[in-house]
Design an enzyme around this catalytic site. Structure first.
Site, short mmCIF file in Angstrom:
data_model
loop_
_atom_site.label_atom_id
_atom_site.label_comp_id
_atom_site.label_asym_id
_atom_site.label_seq_id
_atom_site.Cartn_x
_atom_site.Cartn_y
_atom_site.Cartn_z
CE LYS A 86 11.51 -1.42 0.66
NZ LYS A 86 11.97 -2.58 -0.18
CD1 TRP B 246 1.37 -3.06 8.45
CD2 TRP B 246 -0.58 -3.69 9.35
NE1 TRP B 246 1.01 -2.11 9.38
CE2 TRP B 246 -0.17 -2.47 9.94
CE3 TRP B 246 -1.76 -4.29 9.75
CZ2 TRP B 246 -0.92 -1.83 10.92
CZ3 TRP B 246 -2.52 -3.65 10.71
CH2 TRP B 246 -2.10 -2.43 11.30
CB ALA C 63 13.77 -5.85 0.67
CG ASP D 238 24.37 -10.91 -2.15
OD1 ASP D 238 23.59 -9.97 -1.84
OD2 ASP D 238 25.43 -11.12 -1.52
CE1 TYR E 272 12.45 -2.61 5.22
CE2 TYR E 272 10.58 -1.31 5.99
CZ TYR E 272 11.10 -2.29 5.16
OH TYR E 272 10.28 -2.95 4.27
N GLY F 96 11.64 -15.20 -0.47
CA GLY F 96 10.87 -14.42 0.49
C GLY F 96 9.38 -14.60 0.29
CD GLN F 97 5.91 -13.06 4.57
OE1 GLN F 97 4.91 -13.54 5.07
NE2 GLN F 97 6.34 -11.85 4.89
CB VAL F 98 6.74 -10.41 -2.12
CG1 VAL F 98 6.40 -9.91 -3.53
CG2 VAL F 98 5.93 -9.66 -1.08
#
Length: 317
Positions: A131, A152, A62, A38, A127, A9-11
């Site tokens: 979280k 964001w 996530a 997973d 969502y 993922g991005q992070v």
């Protein structure tokens, strides 16, 4: 050893870059084969962590499909609530430090004042609720932990708002963007750098610098605030300055009411980062510089280090 879940993922990718390749570190995604990546397979994740016994666990995995979560609540809660709780319980058992990532969506978006970590949470969406449940599960586990709430998130990897604006600006004359939701774009690399600063201060032998911050929730975002409309305008103007995005001639601000979605979005996603800045003894940079640099990197992949292709998409998990 550091174990990273959600490494594609991005992070997660920013964390992998920041941690660096080394035999003792393990980067996991849903596609991993040697170990279970997973996080919804809680038995497999438990076995993996008990086998590896890392000193640090970074959970960047996530369920991030905000609108789809409204009709897929079980999957959202499995990834965002139950899995972090299990990971945290194992972290407590093996005395590992856990860093978990959360969201501005835990708040209802009321008012105009930046949210503090201690403010009551009233999420508007499935969502956001998932979280928040994940946060509570981590805090209840007894594990040493940091929970970083962000807003964001974007980067040169993956699918995100910045890359969508660049794509649309190359094909559409007019782009309509919501202008009444307030927050701040947060680059994944800022989150990764902050993560490393926290674990280096909290883990002997990893370059400890100063007192270890207390376990708990911290807000992590750049300085300043903006709207999605102003965010889009900066991205597109940056592209135009490089001779690109010439098709787009109008960016039109619209209210949230004109952009219906399955999940409600908070109008106020401002995050007060004073607690984190005090803990680290440093200020965060303004949001604009990272946005412009990332737009340039996406538009000019040849400039990316190590031949990386910023335009390649990777699924967030």
């Amino acid at each position: 050893m550091i174990v990273i879940f959600g490494s594609q993922g991005q992070v997660g990718r920013a964390l992998c870059d920041r941690v660096g390749e080394a035999p003792e570190h393990v980067f996991l995604s849903r596609e991993s084969r040697d170990y279970c990546g997973d996080i919804t397979d809680t038995a497999g994740v438990t076995e993996t962590l008990l086998d590896l016994r890392p000193r640090v666990i970074l959970n960047a995995a996530a369920y991030t499909a905000v609108d789809r979560a409204e009709s897929d609540a079980d999957a959202a809660h499995a990834a965002n609530a139950r899995a972090p709780g299990v990971i945290a319980q194992v972290a407590a058992r093996i005395d590992a430090l856990l860093v978990h990532y959360s969201s501005d969506y835990v708040f209802d978006g009321s008012g105009t004042v930046p949210w503090r970590e201690s403010d009551d949470c009233h999420p508007l969406s499935v969502y956001g609720a998932s979280k928040r449940e994940g946060e509570l599960a981590v805090m209840a586990s007894g594990a040493r932990h940091f929970i970083l709430r962000t807003s964001w998130v974007y980067s040169h990897h993956g699918n995100n708002f910045l890359k969508t604006m660049l794509r649309l600006a190359a094909t559409r004359e007019e782009i309509r963007v919501v202008a009444d939701q307030h927050g701040v774009p947060t680059h994944a690399e800022l989150i990764a750098d902050t993560t490393m600063e926290l674990i280096e201060r909290s883990t002997p032998g990893l370059g400890s610098r100063g007192p270890a911050p207390a376990s708990g929730i911290y807000h992590c975002a750049p300085a300043g605030e903006t709207t999605w409309f102003e965010f889009a305008r900066l991205v597109i103007n940056t592209a135009k300055a490089q001779g690109q995005a010439q098709t787009c001639t109008r960016i039109t601000p619209i209210p949230t009411s004109e952009y219906p979605s399955a999940a409600a979005r908070p109008l106020n996603s401002r995050l007060d980062t004073h607690r984190l800045q005090t803990a680290l003894g440093q200020d965060f940079p303004d949001w604009q510089d990272d946005v412009m640099a990332t737009a340039h990197r996406v538009l000019n992949p040849v400039d990316a280090p190590n031949g990386d292709d910023p335009a390649a998409t990777q699924p967030d998990i």
